[in-house]
Write an enzyme that holds these catalytic residues in place. Structure first.
Site, PDB file in Angstrom:
ATOM      1  N   HIS A 428     -69.292  -8.062  -7.222  1.00 29.47           N
ATOM      2  CA  HIS A 428     -70.544  -8.033  -7.987  1.00 29.47           C
ATOM      3  C   HIS A 428     -71.655  -7.403  -7.155  1.00 29.47           C
ATOM      4  O   HIS A 428     -71.564  -7.303  -5.936  1.00 29.47           O
ATOM      5  CB  HIS A 428     -70.958  -9.455  -8.378  1.00 29.47           C
ATOM      6  CG  HIS A 428     -71.266 -10.325  -7.198  1.00 29.47           C
ATOM      7  ND1 HIS A 428     -70.263 -10.879  -6.405  1.00 29.47           N
ATOM      8  CD2 HIS A 428     -72.446 -10.732  -6.643  1.00 29.47           C
ATOM      9  CE1 HIS A 428     -70.810 -11.588  -5.440  1.00 29.47           C
ATOM     10  NE2 HIS A 428     -72.136 -11.508  -5.538  1.00 29.47           N
ATOM     11  N   HIS A 480     -69.914  -6.400  -3.501  1.00 34.01           N
ATOM     12  CA  HIS A 480     -69.244  -7.310  -2.573  1.00 34.01           C
ATOM     13  C   HIS A 480     -68.608  -8.473  -3.311  1.00 34.01           C
ATOM     14  O   HIS A 480     -68.922  -8.741  -4.477  1.00 34.01           O
ATOM     15  CB  HIS A 480     -70.224  -7.830  -1.524  1.00 34.01           C
ATOM     16  CG  HIS A 480     -71.413  -8.550  -2.093  1.00 34.01           C
ATOM     17  ND1 HIS A 480     -72.462  -7.910  -2.710  1.00 34.01           N
ATOM     18  CD2 HIS A 480     -71.714  -9.881  -2.146  1.00 34.01           C
ATOM     19  CE1 HIS A 480     -73.357  -8.792  -3.110  1.00 34.01           C
ATOM     20  NE2 HIS A 480     -72.917 -10.005  -2.791  1.00 34.01           N
ATOM     21  N   ARG A 490     -66.982 -24.761   2.106  1.00 34.23           N
ATOM     22  CA  ARG A 490     -67.902 -23.806   2.725  1.00 34.23           C
ATOM     23  C   ARG A 490     -69.238 -23.850   1.980  1.00 34.23           C
ATOM     24  O   ARG A 490     -69.278 -23.872   0.747  1.00 34.23           O
ATOM     25  CB  ARG A 490     -67.316 -22.401   2.666  1.00 34.23           C
ATOM     26  CG  ARG A 490     -68.218 -21.317   3.232  1.00 34.23           C
ATOM     27  CD  ARG A 490     -67.685 -19.921   2.914  1.00 34.23           C
ATOM     28  NE  ARG A 490     -68.563 -18.880   3.445  1.00 34.23           N
ATOM     29  CZ  ARG A 490     -68.663 -17.665   2.945  1.00 34.23           C
ATOM     30  NH1 ARG A 490     -67.927 -17.312   1.889  1.00 34.23           N
ATOM     31  NH2 ARG A 490     -69.486 -16.787   3.481  1.00 34.23           N
TER      32      ARG A 490
END
Length: 499
Positions: A428, A480, A490
């Site tokens: 995106h 990316h 995370r």
């Protein structure tokens, strides 16, 4: 009071040419003694106070022999009980005599301060009583030694509020005994006149000789006087007279003068940089980690706690890395900032679930959704935007030469990646001129996998460092994706800047 003020200058106590001519008179050299004087430190936590754990830790970094120190702590706030417990567990190995009085005692501020003073007054071996409030940040570890060496009955170090003329002393009094600005007040606060100054009022932090407490100041209600605040009562009683309760008085409020008025002079020293005063007035304790909100009230302390210690090297040592074309990598957050931001989000707990339909954004639909919580949801939006303007904008100017950011972002959020909920993010572009992406925990320890891949350059960053941020263009060039997290959780903080 006026005579005392003149005494700071007449005949030549301080001059423009020579400065303080009496500051070295009758001083003590502690470097020449084998045994240091015994000091009782009285600590007073009388309201919710930001950055209290650091304040308590500073007590253990004072440059003074631990065997010569006793500690009295009055904590009025249930909110700070956990901080006191953590501190006690550390301090008990260094300071053998500690007395801690908690909120369950329900003491007034005057009663608590009297109790602390008595802790020294009633101990014949107590040479000095050092009173310090929790809103004092002592940045000079030699403060205690410096004050003792000046050899005054009562002396306080000058501390001021950052960027303001607010300090812990008054240079003069109004006719009704309250604050008045003396002619030299601003010069003393700003360090244009440096010396030891006889003043009518000091508060927050001060040192008193034990002998003085047991002689001139032996009245045990020194913090009570004419409905004044305890600090004002202390100073007025010290200035004006020594009082003693009548032996046969039917009421404890009846006093007689023991002897003619005998002032105990109070001094303020600005000969060294001692520290600063915190602002506590607007400290909101309704959050989980309340110090995060202190960027406006106490900016220096906020920066010390939350900004990475290597941040300044971005501008002096060129430590910014470029792992992919036009992707810049630099330190920004401390470990504490990362941990507290994650804790704040998990405490709030309302993660979005990575759904396309999202009522939080304009239009109500997110094309590439993440499992996230917006800063606005926890009330941190204004703090976060100020952080961007203060700490991100200067880096932007360095790495994207000639681009001046507005420092504005519509979307500021923390993303949570985990195999159970959302493990990755498809390719995106971001709705931004540039994006920051701050790693909030450690790869290899808290999670495996993850990272970011920039497809146009076939370049991946798979080992983000906790507290470091990526900065990259948002639209057009830097398509990316979020690489999959294999296990663990995370966390990243993201802002789409200049949308």
């Amino acid at each position: 009071i006026l005579l005392n003020y003149f005494g700071n200058y007449v005949p030549n106590a301080w001059t423009q040419d020579n400065g303080c001519t009496l500051c070295e008179v009758d001083t003590i050299d502690l470097s020449a003694v084998d045994v240091h004087p015994n000091v009782t430190i009285g600590v007073f936590i009388e309201q919710p106070t930001p950055f209290l754990p650091r304040f308590l830790d500073i007590l253990l970094t004072l440059d003074y022999p631990r065997e010569a120190v006793k500690l009295f702590i009055h904590n009025k706030e249930v909110y700070h009980e956990k901080d006191i417990k953590v501190f006690f567990d550390k301090a008990k190995h260094e300071i053998t005599t500690m007395k801690i009085v908690g909120p369950e005692e329900n003491l007034s501020q005057a009663e608590a301060r009297n109790m602390g003073m008595d802790f020294c007054r009633q101990d014949e071996n107590c040479d000095y009583y050092f009173s310090v409030d929790a809103d004092v940040v002592l940045t000079n570890p030699r403060t205690l030694k410096i004050l003792i060496e000046q050899n005054r009955k009562i002396i306080a170090p000058l501390v001021t509020r950052h960027g303001k003329l607010w300090s812990n002393f008054w240079g003069a009094l109004s006719p009704d005994g309250y604050y008045a600005r003396s002619e030299d007040y601003v010069d003393i606060v700003q360090g244009n006149r440096v010396g030891i100054w006889n003043v009518p009022y000091m508060a927050n932090v001060y040192l008193i000789k034990g002998k003085t407490l047991r002689s001139e100041m032996n009245e045990r209600n020194y913090f009570v006087r004419d409905k004044l605040d305890p600090d004002m009562a202390l100073c007025r009683n010290a200035r004006e007279m020594t009082l003693q309760r009548e032996k046969d008085s039917p009421t404890p409020e009846t006093f007689q003068m023991l002897r003619p008025p005998k002032g105990v002079f109070m001094y303020i020293s600005n000969r060294h940089e001692f520290g600063r005063l915190l602002s506590t007035a607007n400290y909101n304790i309704s959050h989980y980690n309340n110090d995060l909100w202190q960027i406006f009230e106490n900016p220096v302390d906020w920066k010390e706690k939350y900004i990475n210690r290597d941040y300044s090297k971005i501008f002096t040592e060129n430590i910014v890395e470029q792992p992919c074309p036009d992707v810049f990598w630099f330190p920004i957050f401390s470990e504490k900032a990362c941990d507290e931001l994650v804790e704040e989000m998990e405490h709030y707990g309302q993660w979005s679930g990575g759904k396309h339909h999202d009522s939080r954004i304009s239009g109500g639909y997110e094309n590439v959704p993440t499992d996230d919580i917006h800063m606005k949801q926890i009330g941190l939006e204004n703090v976060w935007l100020h952080f961007i303007r203060e700490f991100i904008a200067p880096v932007t100017l360095k790495v994207f030469a000639g681009y001046y950011t507005k420092g504005f972002a519509l979307l500021n959020f923390v993303v949570k990646y985990s195999p159970e909920r959302q493990r990755s993010l498809r390719p995106h572009h971001d709705a931004s001129t540039f994006t920051i992406n701050i790693a909030l925990n450690n790869v290899g320890e808290d999670f495996q996998g993850g990272g970011c891949k920039f497809l146009r350059y076939n370049c991946s960053i798979e080992s983000p460092r906790k507290g470091w941020s990526f900065m990259h263009p948002g639209r057009l060039t830097h398509l990316h994706e979020g690489l999959p997290v294999k296990n663990g959780t995370r966390y990243i903080a993201v802002s789409f800047i200049d949308p």
